[in-house]
Each structure stands twice: as C-alpha cells, then as structure tokens.
Design a protein around this motif. Structure first.
Motif, mmCIF file in Angstrom:
data_model
loop_
_atom_site.group_PDB
_atom_site.id
_atom_site.type_symbol
_atom_site.label_atom_id
_atom_site.label_comp_id
_atom_site.label_asym_id
_atom_site.label_seq_id
_atom_site.Cartn_x
_atom_site.Cartn_y
_atom_site.Cartn_z
ATOM 1 N N SER A 47 0.829 -1.211 0.000
ATOM 2 C CA SER A 47 0.000 0.000 0.000
ATOM 3 C C SER A 47 0.860 1.257 0.000
ATOM 4 C CB SER A 47 -0.894 0.032 1.238
ATOM 5 O OG SER A 47 -1.828 -1.009 1.196
ATOM 6 N N TRP A 48 0.344 2.289 -0.666
ATOM 7 C CA TRP A 48 0.955 3.610 -0.542
ATOM 8 C C TRP A 48 0.703 4.097 0.880
ATOM 9 C CZ3 TRP A 48 4.041 5.582 -4.138
ATOM 10 C CH2 TRP A 48 3.919 5.169 -5.462
ATOM 11 N N THR A 49 1.645 4.804 1.466
ATOM 12 C CA THR A 49 1.485 5.348 2.814
ATOM 13 C C THR A 49 1.045 6.807 2.730
ATOM 14 O OG1 THR A 49 3.759 6.187 2.990
ATOM 15 C CG2 THR A 49 3.379 3.869 3.639
ATOM 16 N N LEU A 50 0.589 7.344 3.849
ATOM 17 C CA LEU A 50 0.237 8.764 3.878
ATOM 18 C C LEU A 50 1.471 9.625 3.615
ATOM 19 C CD1 LEU A 50 -2.285 8.915 6.840
ATOM 20 C CD2 LEU A 50 -2.766 9.096 4.398
ATOM 21 N N ARG A 51 2.622 9.194 4.097
ATOM 22 C CA ARG A 51 3.876 9.901 3.813
ATOM 23 C C ARG A 51 4.123 9.919 2.309
ATOM 24 N NH1 ARG A 51 8.516 8.334 2.149
ATOM 25 N NH2 ARG A 51 10.377 9.533 2.470
ATOM 26 N N ASP A 52 3.903 8.778 1.656
ATOM 27 C CA ASP A 52 4.052 8.711 0.193
ATOM 28 C C ASP A 52 3.123 9.705 -0.487
ATOM 29 O OD1 ASP A 52 5.865 6.528 0.435
ATOM 30 O OD2 ASP A 52 4.256 5.053 0.118
ATOM 31 N N VAL A 53 1.878 9.772 -0.034
ATOM 32 C CA VAL A 53 0.894 10.679 -0.636
ATOM 33 C C VAL A 53 1.373 12.119 -0.494
ATOM 34 C CG1 VAL A 53 -1.471 11.581 -0.450
ATOM 35 C CG2 VAL A 53 -1.058 9.108 -0.351
ATOM 36 N N ASP A 54 1.815 12.509 0.688
ATOM 37 C CA ASP A 54 2.318 13.871 0.892
ATOM 38 C C ASP A 54 3.515 14.160 -0.005
ATOM 39 O OD1 ASP A 54 0.483 14.745 2.789
ATOM 40 O OD2 ASP A 54 1.734 14.164 4.487
ATOM 41 N N THR A 55 4.436 13.211 -0.083
ATOM 42 C CA THR A 55 5.639 13.403 -0.895
ATOM 43 C C THR A 55 5.292 13.448 -2.379
ATOM 44 O OG1 THR A 55 6.944 12.285 0.806
ATOM 45 C CG2 THR A 55 7.965 12.536 -1.341
ATOM 46 N N LEU A 56 4.414 12.547 -2.834
ATOM 47 C CA LEU A 56 3.982 12.556 -4.230
ATOM 48 C C LEU A 56 3.306 13.875 -4.591
ATOM 49 C CD1 LEU A 56 2.513 8.968 -4.595
ATOM 50 C CD2 LEU A 56 4.373 9.917 -5.981
ATOM 51 N N ALA A 57 2.440 14.350 -3.717
ATOM 52 C CA ALA A 57 1.745 15.619 -3.975
ATOM 53 C C ALA A 57 2.761 16.745 -4.141
ATOM 54 C CB ALA A 57 0.764 15.921 -2.847
ATOM 55 N N GLY A 58 3.729 16.823 -3.258
ATOM 56 C CA GLY A 58 4.762 17.849 -3.367
ATOM 57 C C GLY A 58 5.587 17.697 -4.628
ATOM 58 N N HIS A 59 5.920 16.471 -4.944
ATOM 59 C CA HIS A 59 6.724 16.190 -6.141
ATOM 60 C C HIS A 59 6.005 16.650 -7.409
ATOM 61 C CE1 HIS A 59 9.372 14.108 -8.914
ATOM 62 N NE2 HIS A 59 8.345 13.432 -9.391
ATOM 63 N N TYR A 60 4.715 16.398 -7.486
ATOM 64 C CA TYR A 60 3.959 16.773 -8.672
ATOM 65 C C TYR A 60 3.403 18.194 -8.621
ATOM 66 C CZ TYR A 60 4.360 12.083 -10.513
ATOM 67 O OH TYR A 60 4.865 10.909 -11.026
ATOM 68 N N GLY A 61 3.522 18.871 -7.483
ATOM 69 C CA GLY A 61 3.036 20.240 -7.369
ATOM 70 C C GLY A 61 1.528 20.343 -7.275
ATOM 71 N N VAL A 62 0.900 19.312 -6.696
ATOM 72 C CA VAL A 62 -0.546 19.300 -6.477
ATOM 73 C C VAL A 62 -0.796 19.109 -4.988
ATOM 74 C CG1 VAL A 62 -0.983 18.364 -8.789
ATOM 75 C CG2 VAL A 62 -0.799 16.793 -6.859
ATOM 76 N N THR A 63 -2.024 19.277 -4.562
ATOM 77 C CA THR A 63 -2.337 19.027 -3.164
ATOM 78 C C THR A 63 -2.593 17.531 -2.958
ATOM 79 O OG1 THR A 63 -4.733 19.257 -3.357
ATOM 80 C CG2 THR A 63 -3.454 21.300 -2.989
ATOM 81 N N ALA A 64 -2.495 17.101 -1.717
ATOM 82 C CA ALA A 64 -2.814 15.707 -1.404
ATOM 83 C C ALA A 64 -4.266 15.405 -1.758
ATOM 84 C CB ALA A 64 -2.540 15.417 0.076
ATOM 85 N N LEU A 65 -5.157 16.364 -1.554
ATOM 86 C CA LEU A 65 -6.564 16.152 -1.910
ATOM 87 C C LEU A 65 -6.743 15.996 -3.421
ATOM 88 C CD1 LEU A 65 -8.427 18.525 0.565
ATOM 89 C CD2 LEU A 65 -8.235 16.028 0.649
ATOM 90 N N ASP A 66 -5.992 16.758 -4.210
ATOM 91 C CA ASP A 66 -6.035 16.581 -5.663
ATOM 92 C C ASP A 66 -5.580 15.167 -6.029
ATOM 93 O OD1 ASP A 66 -6.909 19.181 -6.311
ATOM 94 O OD2 ASP A 66 -4.851 19.934 -6.407
ATOM 95 N N LEU A 67 -4.510 14.738 -5.398
ATOM 96 C CA LEU A 67 -3.953 13.411 -5.664
ATOM 97 C C LEU A 67 -4.962 12.314 -5.322
ATOM 98 C CD1 LEU A 67 -1.150 12.282 -6.575
ATOM 99 C CD2 LEU A 67 -0.667 11.956 -4.167
#
Length: 95
Positions: A47-67
């Motif tokens: 599973s993706w973790t919440l940390r992954d979600v936060d990092t992915l959102a930052g990496h792509y320049g979107v919000t976690a909610l967008d992701l």
C-alpha cells in the motif's frame, strides 16, 4: 460503486507518470524508495502510505486532496511546466 482509494491512487500515480513522462525510477528517487518498492505499490502488493501521498503531492506540485481525488483531478491540477507535452513543445517538438 466507484473505485477504492487504493486503486484510484494507483491509477492517479500512473496518470501523473504518463503526463510528466516520468519513470518508476524517477518517482522512486523523489520518494526515497527503490524502483521495486514503487512497482510493488503500483501493482497493489504494497500500500501507498500517507507519507508517500504527501511526498507525491509535493513532487507533482498538487495538493494531497487533488492526488486522492483521482487521475482526472490530479492531472488537471498538474502545473503546466510539469506536463510532458509542454516540455516537448518548449523544445520545438510540438505544433
């Protein structure tokens, strides 16, 4: 009945990788993971973790909610300078 959050996130990451022209290896580097770890997350073995979600959102320049809202919303929120087609067009390869 819609997709579950896990499946939606996997599809979203795949869509963002496609939109930006990134490989699993480059996403893994941004997350501090190996390509194998990203592959396992994308296949659903891990599973993706919440940390992954936060990092992915930052990496792509979107919000976690967008992701977490799915591929369409995440790709719409993707900054123009991150889009693969925009980078190609900027080099003169576009129309």
């Amino acid at each position: 009945m819609g997709l579950g959050l896990e499946e939606s996130l996997r599809l979203t990451v795949a869509a963002l990788m496609q939109a930006t022209g990134e490989s699993q290896r480059s996403v893994a580097s941004a997350l501090g993971l190996t390509q194998t770890q990203v592959s396992r997350r994308q296949s659903g073995a891990t599973s993706w973790t919440l940390r992954d979600v936060d990092t992915l959102a930052g990496h792509y320049g979107v919000t976690a909610l967008d992701l977490l809202s799915g591929p369409t919303r995440a790709c719409e929120a993707l900054p123009a300078d991150r889009r693969h087609s925009d980078r190609v067009g900027a080099k003169g390869g576009g129309r």
